[in-house]
Design a protein around this motif. Structure first.
Motif, mmCIF file in Angstrom:
data_model
loop_
_atom_site.group_PDB
_atom_site.id
_atom_site.type_symbol
_atom_site.label_atom_id
_atom_site.label_comp_id
_atom_site.label_asym_id
_atom_site.label_seq_id
_atom_site.Cartn_x
_atom_site.Cartn_y
_atom_site.Cartn_z
ATOM 1 N N LYS A 1 0.828 -1.209 0.000
ATOM 2 C CA LYS A 1 0.000 0.000 0.000
ATOM 3 C C LYS A 1 0.864 1.261 0.000
ATOM 4 C CE LYS A 1 -3.499 -2.399 2.642
ATOM 5 N NZ LYS A 1 -3.810 -2.746 4.010
ATOM 6 N N GLY A 2 2.191 1.073 0.060
ATOM 7 C CA GLY A 2 3.094 2.206 0.143
ATOM 8 C C GLY A 2 3.187 2.768 1.548
ATOM 9 N N GLU A 3 2.663 2.007 2.521
ATOM 10 C CA GLU A 3 2.693 2.432 3.920
ATOM 11 C C GLU A 3 3.835 1.732 4.646
ATOM 12 O OE1 GLU A 3 -1.206 1.503 5.375
ATOM 13 O OE2 GLU A 3 -2.177 2.975 4.079
ATOM 14 N N TRP A 4 4.272 2.362 5.730
ATOM 15 C CA TRP A 4 5.355 1.778 6.520
ATOM 16 C C TRP A 4 4.830 0.633 7.361
ATOM 17 C CZ3 TRP A 4 10.090 2.562 5.179
ATOM 18 C CH2 TRP A 4 10.450 3.762 4.561
ATOM 19 N N PHE A 5 5.453 -0.522 7.210
ATOM 20 C CA PHE A 5 5.177 -1.693 8.032
ATOM 21 C C PHE A 5 6.238 -1.720 9.117
ATOM 22 C CE2 PHE A 5 6.379 -5.959 9.237
ATOM 23 C CZ PHE A 5 5.165 -6.535 9.553
ATOM 24 N N GLU A 6 5.814 -1.843 10.366
ATOM 25 C CA GLU A 6 6.763 -1.933 11.484
ATOM 26 C C GLU A 6 6.664 -3.316 12.103
ATOM 27 O OE1 GLU A 6 7.142 1.448 14.143
ATOM 28 O OE2 GLU A 6 5.727 2.549 12.857
ATOM 29 N N SER A 7 7.785 -4.009 12.122
ATOM 30 C CA SER A 7 7.787 -5.386 12.614
ATOM 31 C C SER A 7 7.342 -5.478 14.072
ATOM 32 C CB SER A 7 9.168 -6.017 12.452
ATOM 33 O OG SER A 7 10.124 -5.349 13.249
ATOM 34 N N SER B 1 10.445 -2.957 -6.067
ATOM 35 C CA SER B 1 9.795 -1.722 -5.634
ATOM 36 C C SER B 1 8.373 -1.993 -5.138
ATOM 37 C CB SER B 1 9.730 -0.729 -6.793
ATOM 38 O OG SER B 1 8.839 -1.219 -7.789
ATOM 39 N N VAL B 2 7.809 -1.024 -4.442
ATOM 40 C CA VAL B 2 6.420 -1.114 -4.004
ATOM 41 C C VAL B 2 5.513 -1.308 -5.216
ATOM 42 C CG1 VAL B 2 4.510 0.191 -2.967
ATOM 43 C CG2 VAL B 2 6.772 0.208 -1.882
ATOM 44 N N LYS B 3 5.769 -0.559 -6.275
ATOM 45 C CA LYS B 3 4.951 -0.650 -7.491
ATOM 46 C C LYS B 3 5.004 -2.064 -8.080
ATOM 47 C CE LYS B 3 3.881 2.056 -11.565
ATOM 48 N NZ LYS B 3 4.166 3.283 -12.303
ATOM 49 N N SER B 4 6.183 -2.656 -8.125
ATOM 50 C CA SER B 4 6.334 -4.024 -8.618
ATOM 51 C C SER B 4 5.545 -4.989 -7.736
ATOM 52 C CB SER B 4 7.812 -4.415 -8.649
ATOM 53 O OG SER B 4 7.954 -5.768 -9.034
ATOM 54 N N LYS C 1 1.763 -4.808 -8.430
ATOM 55 C CA LYS C 1 1.377 -5.538 -9.642
ATOM 56 C C LYS C 1 1.437 -7.050 -9.410
ATOM 57 C CE LYS C 1 2.977 -1.983 -12.844
ATOM 58 N NZ LYS C 1 4.007 -1.646 -13.839
ATOM 59 N N PHE C 2 2.500 -7.503 -8.751
ATOM 60 C CA PHE C 2 2.705 -8.923 -8.467
ATOM 61 C C PHE C 2 1.572 -9.455 -7.580
ATOM 62 C CE2 PHE C 2 5.446 -12.186 -6.093
ATOM 63 C CZ PHE C 2 5.469 -13.104 -7.125
ATOM 64 N N ALA C 3 1.259 -8.719 -6.510
ATOM 65 C CA ALA C 3 0.213 -9.147 -5.581
ATOM 66 C C ALA C 3 -1.152 -9.166 -6.265
ATOM 67 C CB ALA C 3 0.188 -8.226 -4.362
ATOM 68 N N LYS C 4 -1.417 -8.159 -7.083
ATOM 69 C CA LYS C 4 -2.709 -8.095 -7.774
ATOM 70 C C LYS C 4 -2.837 -9.216 -8.804
ATOM 71 C CE LYS C 4 -5.756 -5.017 -10.316
ATOM 72 N NZ LYS C 4 -5.967 -3.705 -10.889
ATOM 73 N N LYS C 5 -1.797 -9.391 -9.602
ATOM 74 C CA LYS C 5 -1.818 -10.402 -10.659
ATOM 75 C C LYS C 5 -2.051 -11.804 -10.111
ATOM 76 C CE LYS C 5 1.005 -12.180 -14.480
ATOM 77 N NZ LYS C 5 2.287 -12.025 -15.192
ATOM 78 N N HIS C 6 -1.443 -12.096 -8.948
ATOM 79 C CA HIS C 6 -1.496 -13.450 -8.398
ATOM 80 C C HIS C 6 -2.392 -13.547 -7.161
ATOM 81 C CE1 HIS C 6 1.424 -14.769 -11.295
ATOM 82 N NE2 HIS C 6 2.180 -13.723 -10.981
#
Length: 152
Positions: free
Chosen positions: A18-24, A74-77, A80-85
């Motif tokens: 989502k382009g948001e920061w994930f904090e472990s 990248s986030v953009k990649s 696309k990867f998450a959406k496609k699959h």
């Protein structure tokens, strides 16, 4: 220095799809966790691995575990990867390779291909499995078997 079995998953932040920061720190130590590093979006082995994690994702969720995939794309990649699959789990972008360095995931095949390594941590954040192998399918089997053992 590479993480070892018995180490605690370190704190880190990275951008998610989502382009948001994930904090472990918001997830580590709260539930079992599968973190898998993979070489590249949309390559045959990585797509097989991601789709296998997708297909087993409900099994992981039913066991109370979360799955996180990490590559230097990248986030953009990743979007696309998450959406496609139709990937339902978290993908994190490690463009600067800081997470690979933090975990100690090194390149393979003469340094040309980013490593494929899966970590499983228990609900306390302690690493109980590190699986380093080129066979993408084996990562899902090992991770799921390990999580099943954790909760049984």
């Amino acid at each position: 220095m590479a993480l070892k079995i018995g180490d605690i998953v370190p704190n880190f932040i990275a951008k998610d799809t989502k382009g948001e920061w994930f904090e472990s720190k918001n997830i580590v130590g709260r539930k079992p966790l599968v973190i898998y590093f993979y070489p590249k979006d949309n390559t045959p082995g990585c797509t097989t691995e991601a789709c296998s994690f997708r297909d087993a994702y409900e099994d992981f969720k039913d066991l109370g575990a979360e799955v996180i995939g990490i590559s230097s794309d990248s986030v953009k990649s990743h979007q696309k990867f998450a959406k496609k699959h139709q990937l339902p789990f978290i993908l994190l972008s490690d463009e600067d390779k800081k997470l690979r360095k933090l975990f100690g995931v090194y390149n393979r095949l003469l340094g040309l291909i980013p490593g494929r390594v899966t970590y499983v941590a228990d609900k306390n954040g302690v690493i109980i499995l590190i699986f380093d192998g080129l066979n993408a399918q084996k990562h899902i089997e090992k991770a799921l078997d390990t999580v099943k053992e954790l909760v049984s």
